[in-house]
Design a protein around this motif. Sequence first.
Motif, mmCIF file in Angstrom:
data_model
loop_
_atom_site.group_PDB
_atom_site.id
_atom_site.type_symbol
_atom_site.label_atom_id
_atom_site.label_comp_id
_atom_site.label_asym_id
_atom_site.label_seq_id
_atom_site.Cartn_x
_atom_site.Cartn_y
_atom_site.Cartn_z
ATOM 1 N N ASP A 1 -25.861 100.361 96.240
ATOM 2 C CA ASP A 1 -25.607 101.751 95.865
ATOM 3 C C ASP A 1 -26.882 102.437 95.386
ATOM 4 O O ASP A 1 -26.842 103.288 94.490
ATOM 5 C CB ASP A 1 -24.497 101.873 94.812
ATOM 6 C CG ASP A 1 -23.951 103.296 94.720
ATOM 7 O OD1 ASP A 1 -24.216 104.099 95.624
ATOM 8 O OD2 ASP A 1 -23.277 103.604 93.716
ATOM 9 N N THR B 1 -17.755 112.234 93.395
ATOM 10 C CA THR B 1 -19.175 111.930 93.210
ATOM 11 C C THR B 1 -20.036 112.889 94.020
ATOM 12 O O THR B 1 -19.527 113.881 94.549
ATOM 13 C CB THR B 1 -19.433 110.443 93.573
ATOM 14 O OG1 THR B 1 -20.759 110.077 93.193
ATOM 15 C CG2 THR B 1 -19.237 110.176 95.060
ATOM 16 N N THR B 2 -21.340 112.603 94.123
ATOM 17 C CA THR B 2 -22.289 113.442 94.850
ATOM 18 C C THR B 2 -21.786 113.772 96.267
ATOM 19 O O THR B 2 -21.427 112.875 97.018
ATOM 20 C CB THR B 2 -23.647 112.691 94.983
ATOM 21 O OG1 THR B 2 -23.996 112.149 93.718
ATOM 22 C CG2 THR B 2 -24.739 113.605 95.475
ATOM 23 N N ARG C 1 -30.233 109.061 102.314
ATOM 24 C CA ARG C 1 -30.510 110.513 102.286
ATOM 25 C C ARG C 1 -31.019 111.014 103.631
ATOM 26 O O ARG C 1 -30.849 110.368 104.648
ATOM 27 C CB ARG C 1 -31.521 110.863 101.160
ATOM 28 C CG ARG C 1 -31.165 110.308 99.777
ATOM 29 C CD ARG C 1 -29.814 110.740 99.290
ATOM 30 N NE ARG C 1 -29.623 110.485 97.867
ATOM 31 C CZ ARG C 1 -28.436 110.340 97.288
ATOM 32 N NH1 ARG C 1 -27.329 110.390 98.002
ATOM 33 N NH2 ARG C 1 -28.347 110.149 95.996
ATOM 34 N N ASN D 1 -22.681 110.537 102.842
ATOM 35 C CA ASN D 1 -22.478 111.728 101.985
ATOM 36 C C ASN D 1 -23.710 112.625 101.955
ATOM 37 O O ASN D 1 -24.236 112.960 100.900
ATOM 38 C CB ASN D 1 -22.050 111.328 100.569
ATOM 39 C CG ASN D 1 -23.105 110.546 99.804
ATOM 40 O OD1 ASN D 1 -23.902 109.820 100.408
ATOM 41 N ND2 ASN D 1 -23.127 110.676 98.485
ATOM 42 N N HIS E 1 -32.382 110.359 93.499
ATOM 43 C CA HIS E 1 -32.402 111.808 93.261
ATOM 44 C C HIS E 1 -33.775 112.130 92.698
ATOM 45 O O HIS E 1 -34.351 111.305 91.981
ATOM 46 C CB HIS E 1 -31.343 112.222 92.230
ATOM 47 C CG HIS E 1 -29.934 112.065 92.704
ATOM 48 N ND1 HIS E 1 -29.285 113.017 93.471
ATOM 49 C CD2 HIS E 1 -29.043 111.068 92.519
ATOM 50 C CE1 HIS E 1 -28.048 112.599 93.732
ATOM 51 N NE2 HIS E 1 -27.877 111.425 93.173
ATOM 52 N N HIS F 1 -27.596 104.666 99.957
ATOM 53 C CA HIS F 1 -27.793 106.079 100.273
ATOM 54 C C HIS F 1 -29.243 106.255 100.719
ATOM 55 O O HIS F 1 -30.158 106.143 99.898
ATOM 56 C CB HIS F 1 -27.513 106.949 99.043
ATOM 57 C CG HIS F 1 -26.115 106.801 98.543
ATOM 58 N ND1 HIS F 1 -25.090 107.624 98.983
ATOM 59 C CD2 HIS F 1 -25.555 105.912 97.697
ATOM 60 C CE1 HIS F 1 -23.953 107.244 98.409
ATOM 61 N NE2 HIS F 1 -24.209 106.205 97.629
ATOM 62 N N HIS G 1 -14.637 104.691 97.631
ATOM 63 C CA HIS G 1 -15.132 105.041 96.297
ATOM 64 C C HIS G 1 -13.885 105.095 95.415
ATOM 65 O O HIS G 1 -13.144 106.076 95.447
ATOM 66 C CB HIS G 1 -15.877 106.379 96.312
ATOM 67 C CG HIS G 1 -16.482 106.711 94.979
ATOM 68 N ND1 HIS G 1 -17.832 106.646 94.727
ATOM 69 C CD2 HIS G 1 -15.892 107.035 93.800
ATOM 70 C CE1 HIS G 1 -18.048 106.940 93.453
ATOM 71 N NE2 HIS G 1 -16.888 107.175 92.866
ATOM 72 N N LEU H 1 -22.353 106.833 89.268
ATOM 73 C CA LEU H 1 -20.894 106.778 89.437
ATOM 74 C C LEU H 1 -20.545 105.643 90.389
ATOM 75 O O LEU H 1 -21.216 105.496 91.404
ATOM 76 C CB LEU H 1 -20.382 108.114 89.977
ATOM 77 C CG LEU H 1 -20.460 109.257 88.957
ATOM 78 C CD1 LEU H 1 -20.168 110.594 89.631
ATOM 79 C CD2 LEU H 1 -19.490 109.025 87.796
HETATM 80 C C1 NCD Z 1 -24.157 108.429 94.765
HETATM 81 C C2 NCD Z 1 -25.045 109.522 95.332
HETATM 82 O O1 NCD Z 1 -25.877 110.072 94.593
HETATM 83 O O2 NCD Z 1 -24.945 109.813 96.520
HETATM 84 N N1 NCD Z 1 -24.285 108.423 93.337
HETATM 85 C C3 NCD Z 1 -24.003 107.385 92.514
HETATM 86 O O3 NCD Z 1 -24.062 107.561 91.301
HETATM 87 N N2 NCD Z 1 -23.677 106.210 92.988
HETATM 88 C C4 NCD Z 1 -22.771 108.634 95.227
HETATM 89 C C5 NCD Z 1 -21.852 107.464 94.982
HETATM 90 O O4 NCD Z 1 -21.974 106.410 95.605
HETATM 91 O O5 NCD Z 1 -20.968 107.595 94.129
#
Ligand code: NCD
Length: 344
Positions: free
Chosen positions: A247, A106-107, A17, A41, A251, A15, A136, A219
């Motif tokens: 993954d 999830t997010t 972002r 996402n 945050h 991710h 997922h 997650l």
């Molecule tokens: C991910 C996210 O924050 O985008 N969070 C996570 O706990 N892995 C989303 C995801 O991959 O489930």
Amino acid sequence: MDSLIIRTPDDFHVHLRDGGMLGAVAVFTARQFGRAIVMPNLEPPVITTEQALDYKSRIAAALPAGSAFVPLMTSYLTEDSDSDDIERGFVEGVLTACKLYPAGATTNSSRGVREIEKVYPVLAVMERIGMPLLIHGEVTDPEIDIFDREAVFIERILTKLIAAFPALKIVLEHITTSDGVGFIEASGGNIAATITPHHLEFNRNAMFQGGFRPHFYCLPIAKRESHRLAVRRAATSGSAKFFLGTDSAPHRQGAKESACGCAGVFNAPCALESYAKTFEEENALHHLEAFASVSGATFYGLPLNEGTITLERSGCDIPFTYGEGADAVVPFHAGETLAWKLIS
Ligand code: NCD
Ligand code: ZN
């Protein structure tokens, strides 16, 4: 052995972002990996080929000039996804894969899929053109215990999906259970799984050690020790069906340390160092290159990276946070020293 040279690895699930966070985190992934499968996402999600192209250029702009890092873009599947657009994006080389989020799993998954049959027309196209589906793999039914959601997904959804599309390339992302490992081992060569560094290193107790520890919440949620051991055996076995996907999911510190904290572990700054720790503990450093640099690319049909990276056993100090104030992000292994260090 005090240094380890392996072919440049890839991250098959990250991710990155957007906006300020993208600017802060992309460099860590680009420093560690040649390429990465970038999760779609965002808010709003990356659905169309055009949105993926725009996002790709924002990622390029967030990296230092001349960076050789290649983001591999994905489309977020919705019940209204346009299969013509997805096919075009794949054929033109803009899209590498599609991501299936069960809605609410999830997010930023609220636009995800509620009824799997609604995306069957898209899956039929993907199966025909050889485009991987990244899953997922958790059910969202509130009646199902959170620790059982992966196993139940496999049983209720995945088996049905594979029966309907037997030749579809599927990556079951971030597996966390012995059920996931067993399912992948028993399935055909068109089905594989990614494994994160954090699911290799801690079990669910880490979230509750002496108090609630939100930085261990992600997650799929970490499971009990027997599952962690199964996932460790799979990752370090040398099997080409299991490969690297961090993954890494940053945050802000305030969004994690909150009454309703976000799920995700930010492991990008020390991903390879973390995987090296697990592989060394399992006496399997000789399998690290296959896991990190060969099996994933081969599954996706990508050429292997040409270069190499070097890890040295010189100690890697991980800071307590990256960034300041409201922008601070707490990394995996915050405040610790890992034995291996990526030096180039
Ligand atoms: C991910 C996210 O924050 O985008 N969070 C996570 O706990 N892995 C989303 C995801 O991959 O489930
Ligand atoms: Zn993820």
